[in-house]
Scaffold this motif. Structure first.
Motif, PDB file in Angstrom:
ATOM      1  N   GLN A   1      64.497  -3.386  42.133  1.00  0.00           N
ATOM      2  CA  GLN A   1      64.988  -2.154  42.703  1.00  0.00           C
ATOM      3  C   GLN A   1      64.988  -1.052  41.656  1.00  0.00           C
ATOM      4  OE1 GLN A   1      68.793  -2.930  44.331  1.00  0.00           O
ATOM      5  NE2 GLN A   1      68.037  -4.181  46.013  1.00  0.00           N
ATOM      6  N   ALA A   2      64.500   0.108  42.038  1.00  0.00           N
ATOM      7  CA  ALA A   2      64.428   1.218  41.099  1.00  0.00           C
ATOM      8  C   ALA A   2      65.811   1.561  40.580  1.00  0.00           C
ATOM      9  CB  ALA A   2      63.807   2.436  41.783  1.00  0.00           C
ATOM     10  N   GLY A   3      65.937   1.730  39.280  1.00  0.00           N
ATOM     11  CA  GLY A   3      67.195   2.181  38.699  1.00  0.00           C
ATOM     12  C   GLY A   3      67.973   1.087  38.007  1.00  0.00           C
ATOM     13  N   LEU A   4      67.828  -0.173  38.384  1.00  0.00           N
ATOM     14  CA  LEU A   4      68.588  -1.223  37.743  1.00  0.00           C
ATOM     15  C   LEU A   4      68.170  -1.358  36.287  1.00  0.00           C
ATOM     16  CD1 LEU A   4      68.594  -3.961  40.528  1.00  0.00           C
ATOM     17  CD2 LEU A   4      70.376  -2.330  39.959  1.00  0.00           C
ATOM     18  N   GLY A   5      69.160  -1.502  35.413  1.00  0.00           N
ATOM     19  CA  GLY A   5      68.873  -1.631  33.996  1.00  0.00           C
ATOM     20  C   GLY A   5      68.756  -0.319  33.268  1.00  0.00           C
ATOM     21  N   ARG A   6      68.983   0.805  33.946  1.00  0.00           N
ATOM     22  CA  ARG A   6      68.939   2.094  33.270  1.00  0.00           C
ATOM     23  C   ARG A   6      70.242   2.330  32.514  1.00  0.00           C
ATOM     24  NH1 ARG A   6      66.360   6.093  37.906  1.00  0.00           N
ATOM     25  NH2 ARG A   6      64.282   5.193  37.908  1.00  0.00           N
ATOM     26  N   PRO A   7      70.291   3.318  31.619  1.00  0.00           N
ATOM     27  CA  PRO A   7      71.532   3.610  30.901  1.00  0.00           C
ATOM     28  C   PRO A   7      72.678   3.900  31.853  1.00  0.00           C
ATOM     29  CG  PRO A   7      69.682   4.765  29.912  1.00  0.00           C
ATOM     30  CD  PRO A   7      69.176   4.144  31.185  1.00  0.00           C
ATOM     31  N   ALA A   8      73.917   3.776  31.333  1.00  0.00           N
ATOM     32  CA  ALA A   8      75.095   3.855  32.193  1.00  0.00           C
ATOM     33  C   ALA A   8      75.255   5.197  32.864  1.00  0.00           C
ATOM     34  CB  ALA A   8      76.347   3.539  31.370  1.00  0.00           C
ATOM     35  N   GLY A  84      67.885  12.361  40.353  1.00  0.00           N
ATOM     36  CA  GLY A  84      66.569  12.545  39.755  1.00  0.00           C
ATOM     37  C   GLY A  84      65.525  11.719  40.485  1.00  0.00           C
ATOM     38  N   ALA A  85      64.310  12.157  40.412  1.00  0.00           N
ATOM     39  CA  ALA A  85      63.224  11.513  41.150  1.00  0.00           C
ATOM     40  C   ALA A  85      62.732  10.268  40.423  1.00  0.00           C
ATOM     41  CB  ALA A  85      62.061  12.485  41.334  1.00  0.00           C
ATOM     42  N   PRO A  86      62.414   9.205  41.173  1.00  0.00           N
ATOM     43  CA  PRO A  86      61.737   8.064  40.555  1.00  0.00           C
ATOM     44  C   PRO A  86      60.402   8.500  39.973  1.00  0.00           C
ATOM     45  CG  PRO A  86      62.476   7.546  42.785  1.00  0.00           C
ATOM     46  CD  PRO A  86      62.625   9.020  42.610  1.00  0.00           C
ATOM     47  N   THR A  87      59.893   7.737  39.055  1.00  0.00           N
ATOM     48  CA  THR A  87      58.595   8.055  38.474  1.00  0.00           C
ATOM     49  C   THR A  87      57.489   7.806  39.501  1.00  0.00           C
ATOM     50  OG1 THR A  87      58.199   5.821  37.643  1.00  0.00           O
ATOM     51  CG2 THR A  87      59.453   7.338  36.222  1.00  0.00           C
ATOM     52  N   ALA A  88      56.321   8.367  39.232  1.00  0.00           N
ATOM     53  CA  ALA A  88      55.183   8.148  40.129  1.00  0.00           C
ATOM     54  C   ALA A  88      54.855   6.665  40.221  1.00  0.00           C
ATOM     55  CB  ALA A  88      53.979   8.937  39.626  1.00  0.00           C
ATOM     56  N   ARG A  89      54.968   5.962  39.098  1.00  0.00           N
ATOM     57  CA  ARG A  89      54.680   4.524  39.118  1.00  0.00           C
ATOM     58  C   ARG A  89      55.696   3.773  39.969  1.00  0.00           C
ATOM     59  NH1 ARG A  89      56.272  -0.097  36.733  1.00  0.00           N
ATOM     60  NH2 ARG A  89      54.684  -1.700  36.379  1.00  0.00           N
ATOM     61  N   GLU A  90      56.983   4.114  39.846  1.00  0.00           N
ATOM     62  CA  GLU A  90      58.007   3.455  40.656  1.00  0.00           C
ATOM     63  C   GLU A  90      57.749   3.669  42.146  1.00  0.00           C
ATOM     64  OE1 GLU A  90      61.935   3.508  37.744  1.00  0.00           O
ATOM     65  OE2 GLU A  90      61.429   5.285  38.927  1.00  0.00           O
ATOM     66  N   ARG A  91      57.387   4.885  42.512  1.00  0.00           N
ATOM     67  CA  ARG A  91      57.116   5.159  43.923  1.00  0.00           C
ATOM     68  C   ARG A  91      55.887   4.395  44.414  1.00  0.00           C
ATOM     69  NH1 ARG A  91      59.859   9.195  46.396  1.00  0.00           N
ATOM     70  NH2 ARG A  91      61.088  10.635  45.124  1.00  0.00           N
ATOM     71  N   ASP A 116      53.079  13.950  52.679  1.00  0.00           N
ATOM     72  CA  ASP A 116      52.699  15.171  51.981  1.00  0.00           C
ATOM     73  C   ASP A 116      51.672  14.805  50.912  1.00  0.00           C
ATOM     74  OD1 ASP A 116      54.122  13.992  49.870  1.00  0.00           O
ATOM     75  OD2 ASP A 116      55.882  15.279  50.136  1.00  0.00           O
ATOM     76  N   GLY A 117      51.325  15.765  50.054  1.00  0.00           N
ATOM     77  CA  GLY A 117      50.269  15.519  49.086  1.00  0.00           C
ATOM     78  C   GLY A 117      50.602  14.410  48.107  1.00  0.00           C
ATOM     79  N   ALA A 118      51.850  14.385  47.612  1.00  0.00           N
ATOM     80  CA  ALA A 118      52.237  13.357  46.647  1.00  0.00           C
ATOM     81  C   ALA A 118      52.229  11.972  47.279  1.00  0.00           C
ATOM     82  CB  ALA A 118      53.620  13.674  46.075  1.00  0.00           C
ATOM     83  N   GLU A 119      52.699  11.880  48.527  1.00  0.00           N
ATOM     84  CA  GLU A 119      52.717  10.583  49.208  1.00  0.00           C
ATOM     85  C   GLU A 119      51.298  10.107  49.504  1.00  0.00           C
ATOM     86  OE1 GLU A 119      57.016  11.311  51.422  1.00  0.00           O
ATOM     87  OE2 GLU A 119      55.147  11.999  52.341  1.00  0.00           O
ATOM     88  N   LEU A 120      50.434  11.031  49.900  1.00  0.00           N
ATOM     89  CA  LEU A 120      49.040  10.668  50.125  1.00  0.00           C
ATOM     90  C   LEU A 120      48.406  10.134  48.849  1.00  0.00           C
ATOM     91  CD1 LEU A 120      46.429  10.600  51.776  1.00  0.00           C
ATOM     92  CD2 LEU A 120      46.116  13.034  51.233  1.00  0.00           C
ATOM     93  N   GLU A 121      48.739  10.728  47.726  1.00  0.00           N
ATOM     94  CA  GLU A 121      48.161  10.294  46.459  1.00  0.00           C
ATOM     95  C   GLU A 121      48.535   8.857  46.137  1.00  0.00           C
ATOM     96  OE1 GLU A 121      45.499  10.764  43.579  1.00  0.00           O
ATOM     97  OE2 GLU A 121      46.001  12.253  45.113  1.00  0.00           O
ATOM     98  N   ARG A 122      49.753   8.439  46.501  1.00  0.00           N
ATOM     99  CA  ARG A 122      50.154   7.059  46.246  1.00  0.00           C
ATOM    100  C   ARG A 122      49.316   6.086  47.072  1.00  0.00           C
ATOM    101  NH1 ARG A 122      55.063   9.748  45.486  1.00  0.00           N
ATOM    102  NH2 ARG A 122      55.841   9.628  47.624  1.00  0.00           N
ATOM    103  N   PHE A 123      49.045   6.434  48.320  1.00  0.00           N
ATOM    104  CA  PHE A 123      48.152   5.601  49.126  1.00  0.00           C
ATOM    105  C   PHE A 123      46.764   5.549  48.495  1.00  0.00           C
ATOM    106  CE2 PHE A 123      51.347   6.253  52.429  1.00  0.00           C
ATOM    107  CZ  PHE A 123      51.316   5.051  53.125  1.00  0.00           C
ATOM    108  N   ARG A 124      46.282   6.688  48.037  1.00  0.00           N
ATOM    109  CA  ARG A 124      44.957   6.722  47.415  1.00  0.00           C
ATOM    110  C   ARG A 124      44.914   5.858  46.162  1.00  0.00           C
ATOM    111  NH1 ARG A 124      43.543  13.206  47.597  1.00  0.00           N
ATOM    112  NH2 ARG A 124      41.881  13.108  49.155  1.00  0.00           N
ATOM    113  N   ASP A 125      45.968   5.936  45.353  1.00  0.00           N
ATOM    114  CA  ASP A 125      46.002   5.138  44.125  1.00  0.00           C
ATOM    115  C   ASP A 125      45.902   3.653  44.450  1.00  0.00           C
ATOM    116  OD1 ASP A 125      46.215   7.387  42.562  1.00  0.00           O
ATOM    117  OD2 ASP A 125      48.383   7.211  42.230  1.00  0.00           O
ATOM    118  N   LEU A 126      46.682   3.198  45.423  1.00  0.00           N
ATOM    119  CA  LEU A 126      46.627   1.786  45.784  1.00  0.00           C
ATOM    120  C   LEU A 126      45.256   1.403  46.321  1.00  0.00           C
ATOM    121  CD1 LEU A 126      50.107   1.236  47.484  1.00  0.00           C
ATOM    122  CD2 LEU A 126      49.392   0.547  45.187  1.00  0.00           C
TER     123      LEU A 126
END
Length: 422
Positions: A1-8, A84-91, A116-126
């Motif tokens: 899960q995104a965020g676990l293990g991050r600083p307090a 704050g936003a997750p990183t592109a890799r996390e998404r 949107d454009g960013a979400e489309l890019e994630r599909f393209r990357d995969l």
């Protein structure tokens, strides 16, 4: 899960690829239960677009004293901005996990109603990494509440993906009304509409000029009629030859006269009965007994000859097709017992809506959703016959194998390896 293990001092915001129906408790965790996890920072657990729960640190930062889920979209957006936003890799990895989870429940294709454009890019990357397990048909989302000029600019910015059997951008998504609580039903005020008739007409025309399809979010009967008005004008003007390219998303509240209009027009309906399963109590409270009795009127749509297919509406209700099929057959809501019992359909009809009809809505009626020579080898193997097993076994029925284009995308027992070695 995104965020676990991050600083307090960092937020924990788990990914959105879960649903409370997947949990043993069948409910959201409470603030006390989140606190008991012992995570040092603020925690926001979000389900869908309109609901989140917080631990005490997150609630204190937001000034939310009550131990209750957060349902105000603006406050959820405020919390997400603070996190704050997750990183592109996390998404991207979260998207990959979601798609594989869907494959494990027997899905071979999805229709993602709004990127949107960013979400489309994630599909393209995969896709470019060879990690896209399903066939993905995407719609380009016009941001909710956009003014007509802005909407036209967003549609003009829609890219062209070309011919790709795994990834297509097939049309535009627009919002005409809202959720169950603020849907444009009879008696609701004009504020229930997200678009004016003129604004909607311009969006429909602009999408069709781009040679794209159009899908409009319309929950209440008044919203469905408004969309039908716009679609019928576009067809009369010759902007579209195939009414199947014009789709209504949801159509959860449809009066008999509206269903007759849908059938006569030939436009498509992407129905999401799982919304009524998940939010049965909200439907009863917000719409009253008469409307609740016809919520997600699948039987009436099919009987009238409407071009209708069934789906889940993503991560808002359960995305598991077998659970939604079970609901269409039994009409047992997640809470409160039966809802719209007269709208139950036979099991073979429910499966047909998820397979052959869904393929037809995507424009692949002769190649997908059927077991015939020459069709795409998108197949699912079940642990038992889903058409004859006890109906209450459907939600938990094990998926043994999922093939897309003849290749395994879910094969936990290595069945295809055994077949190859034999």
């Amino acid at each position: 899960q995104a965020g676990l293990g991050r600083p307090a001092d960092r937020w924990t915001v788990p990914g959105r690829n879960w649903h409370e129906s997947q949990l043993d408790e069948k409910r959201l965790p409470t603030r006390t239960e989140l606190d008991a996890l012992g995570l040092p920072g603020p925690v926001l657990l979000r389900r869908g677009s309109h609901l989140a729960v917080l631990n005490s640190r997150a609630a204190a930062l937001l000034g939310e004293p009550a131990d209750a889920p957060l349902t105000d979209d603006a406050r959820i957006a405020e919390a997400l901005a603070m996190a704050g936003a997750p990183t592109a890799r996390e998404r991207r990895e979260d998207l990959a996990a979601v798609l594989h989870r869907l494959a494990a429940r027997g899905l071979t294709s999805i229709r993602e109603a709004g990127v949107d454009g960013a979400e489309l890019e994630r599909f393209r990357d995969l896709r470019d990494q060879g990690r896209l397990p399903l066939r993905c048909d995407l719609l380009w989302r016009v941001a909710e509440g956009s003014a007509p000029g802005s909407a036209r600019e967003q549609i003009a910015a829609m890219p062209v993906l070309g011919d790709d059997s795994r990834l297509r951008l097939t049309g535009v998504k627009a919002f005409v009304d809202g959720r169950i609580a603020d849907a444009a039903i009879d008696g609701a005020g004009p504020e229930a509409f997200r678009l004016t008739p003129d604004g909607l007409g311009r969006i429909v025309a602009e999408a069709l000029r781009r040679r794209a399809g159009i899908a409009c979010h319309a929950v209440g009967d008044r919203a469905v009629r408004l969309v039908l008005d716009a679609y019928e004008r576009a067809l009369s003007a010759g902007l579209a030859r195939d009414p199947g390219r014009l789709v209504i998303e949801h159509a959860l509240d449809c009066a008999p006269r509206t269903i007759r209009r849908l059938a006569a027009s030939g436009v498509g309906v992407s129905a999401h009965p799982g919304i009524v399963y998940e939010f049965a109590d909200d439907v009863r409270r917000c719409w009253g007994a008469a409307r609740a009795a016809r919520a997600a009127p699948v039987r009436d749509l099919v009987a009238a000859g409407v071009r209708v297919a069934a789906g889940s509406d993503g991560d808002v209700p359960p995305s598991d097709p077998l659970r939604v099929i079970w609901f269409m057959v039994t009409r047992q809501g997640r809470a409160g017992g039966l809802i719209g019992a007269d709208q139950a359909v036979p099991r073979d009809v429910a499966f047909n809506l998820y397979t052959r009809c869904a393929a037809g809505l995507l424009g692949f009626g002769t190649r997908r959703g059927v077991l015939e020579p020459g069709a795409d080898a998108d197949l699912v193997a079940f642990a038992a016959d889903p058409l004859s097993c006890p109906v209450d076994d459907l939600p938990g029925l094990e998926i043994m194998l999922t093939l897309v284009g003849g290749r395994p995308v879910h094969d936990p027992a290595g069945l295809m390896e055994e077949a190859g070695s034999g």
